[in-house]
Scaffold this active site. Structure first.
Site, PDB file in Angstrom:
ATOM      1  N   ASP A  34       0.734  -1.826  -0.338  1.00 34.12           N
ATOM      2  CA  ASP A  34      -0.114   0.046  -0.144  1.00 34.12           C
ATOM      3  C   ASP A  34       0.913   1.770   0.129  1.00 34.12           C
ATOM      4  O   ASP A  34       0.807   1.841  -0.838  1.00 34.12           O
ATOM      5  CB  ASP A  34      -0.919  -0.743   0.595  1.00 34.12           C
ATOM      6  CG  ASP A  34      -1.906   1.030   1.299  1.00 34.12           C
ATOM      7  OD1 ASP A  34      -2.691   1.015   2.417  1.00 34.12           O
ATOM      8  OD2 ASP A  34      -2.379   1.537   0.392  1.00 34.12           O
ATOM      9  N   GLY A 125       1.556 -10.074   4.674  1.00 35.82           N
ATOM     10  CA  GLY A 125       2.405  -8.981   5.359  1.00 35.82           C
ATOM     11  C   GLY A 125       1.739  -8.791   6.801  1.00 35.82           C
ATOM     12  O   GLY A 125       1.428  -9.799   7.782  1.00 35.82           O
TER      13      GLY A 125
HETATM   14  N1  APR Z   1       5.622  -5.218  -4.360  1.00 37.21           N
HETATM   15  C1  APR Z   1       5.103  -6.458  -4.534  1.00 37.21           C
HETATM   16  N2  APR Z   1       4.486  -7.327  -3.362  1.00 37.21           N
HETATM   17  C2  APR Z   1       4.845  -6.336  -1.335  1.00 37.21           C
HETATM   18  C3  APR Z   1       5.583  -4.920  -1.860  1.00 37.21           C
HETATM   19  C4  APR Z   1       5.905  -4.062  -3.335  1.00 37.21           C
HETATM   20  N3  APR Z   1       6.701  -3.594  -4.047  1.00 37.21           N
HETATM   21  N4  APR Z   1       5.703  -4.503  -0.789  1.00 37.21           N
HETATM   22  C5  APR Z   1       4.774  -5.911  -0.128  1.00 37.21           C
HETATM   23  N5  APR Z   1       5.491  -6.543  -0.854  1.00 37.21           N
HETATM   24  C6  APR Z   1       4.602  -7.984   0.009  1.00 37.21           C
HETATM   25  C7  APR Z   1       4.788  -8.000   0.992  1.00 37.21           C
HETATM   26  O1  APR Z   1       5.941  -8.938   1.291  1.00 37.21           O
HETATM   27  C8  APR Z   1       3.875  -9.294   1.073  1.00 37.21           C
HETATM   28  O2  APR Z   1       4.455 -10.273   0.964  1.00 37.21           O
HETATM   29  O3  APR Z   1       3.208  -7.612  -0.164  1.00 37.21           O
HETATM   30  C9  APR Z   1       2.548  -8.724   0.561  1.00 37.21           C
HETATM   31  C10 APR Z   1       2.003  -8.017   1.278  1.00 37.21           C
HETATM   32  O4  APR Z   1       2.236  -7.698   2.214  1.00 37.21           O
HETATM   33  P1  APR Z   1       1.333  -5.642   2.742  1.00 37.21           P
HETATM   34  O5  APR Z   1       1.494  -4.957   2.425  1.00 37.21           O
HETATM   35  O6  APR Z   1       1.550  -5.591   4.128  1.00 37.21           O
HETATM   36  O7  APR Z   1      -0.073  -6.483   3.218  1.00 37.21           O
HETATM   37  P2  APR Z   1      -1.294  -7.693   4.113  1.00 37.21           P
HETATM   38  O8  APR Z   1      -0.853  -8.155   5.193  1.00 37.21           O
HETATM   39  O9  APR Z   1      -1.914  -7.261   2.940  1.00 37.21           O
HETATM   40  O10 APR Z   1      -1.697  -5.812   5.099  1.00 37.21           O
HETATM   41  C11 APR Z   1      -2.315  -4.794   4.311  1.00 37.21           C
HETATM   42  O11 APR Z   1      -0.916  -3.296   5.373  1.00 37.21           O
HETATM   43  O12 APR Z   1       0.380  -1.431   4.371  1.00 37.21           O
HETATM   44  C12 APR Z   1      -0.158  -1.773   5.855  1.00 37.21           C
HETATM   45  O13 APR Z   1      -1.987  -0.004   4.714  1.00 37.21           O
HETATM   46  C13 APR Z   1      -1.836  -2.032   4.601  1.00 37.21           C
HETATM   47  O14 APR Z   1      -3.168  -1.493   6.434  1.00 37.21           O
HETATM   48  C14 APR Z   1      -2.894  -2.544   5.469  1.00 37.21           C
HETATM   49  C15 APR Z   1      -1.900  -3.943   5.815  1.00 37.21           C
END
Ligand code: APR
Length: 177
Positions: A34, A125
């Protein structure tokens, strides 16, 4: 039937017609993918998210739902924001909601005319899912959506994963499907 593939990399540089953001219900940004999407895409994405909150989504985007916005400066054509389940909030982690994130995102992307769609590893994540558990749910949901929409113009669905663990899990899920 759409081609389903797995790539390891940064989804913000992916030039699919639609990339999917693992957002939170506020739609006002965060960390992880995000944060990366908003940072790389620029303020136009957040402006549209704020407009959605001020109009059709006053209470935010519910878990498992999806909504499209501009991709701003990103090479992708649009961003589909979806909210994955927080693993700890559900006895089974939220299996049905995780699947629904994928089917709702494909529906929103298809409705907006996307032919190619890229997903991150939603909920793998901050939201606590292990990629090995999430991958089969995600891939099966995409496959089922494509089977239920044979005339869709969506021709390629890509999982863009960030680490080796997720790459192995999603590649295995696509192989074993
Ligand atoms: N490109 C692809 N994958 C990515 C990237 C990127 N640039 N950055 C992170 N990831 C991966 C992470 O390593 C993880 O495997 O995306 C996956 C999802 O992780 P998160 O981004 O933490 O998403 P999620 O687990 O769904 O949690 C959502 O996290 O960032 C906040 O605002 C968001 O509150 C929400 C929560």
């Amino acid at each position: 039937m759409a081609l389903i593939e797995v790539l390891q990399g940064d989804i913000t540089v992916d030039d699919s017609d639609a990339i999917v953001n693992a957002a939170n219900s506020s739609l006002l940004g965060g960390g992880g993918v995000d944060g990366a999407i908003h940072a790389a895409g620029g303020p136009a994405i957040l402006d549209e998210c704020r407009a959605l909150r001020a109009t059709v989504l006053p209470d935010g985007l519910p878990t498992g739902h999806a909504v499209a916005t501009t991709a701003g400066r990103l090479p992708a054509g649009m961003v589909i924001h979806t909210v994955g389940p927080k693993h700890w909030e559900h006895p089974d982690g939220g299996v049905d909601l995780l699947a629904q994130c994928h089917t709702a995102s494909l529906g929103a992307a298809a409705d907006a005319g996307a032919r190619t769609v890229a997903f991150p590893a939603i909920s793998c994540g901050v939201y606590g899912w292990a990629a090995a558990d999430a991958a089969p749910i995600a891939v099966d949901a995409v496959r089922r959506w494509c089977e239920l929409h044979p005339s869709t113009h969506v021709e390629r669905v890509r999982f863009v994963v960030f680490n080796d663990d997720a790459q192995r899990a999603f590649a295995a899920a696509v192989e074993n499907g």
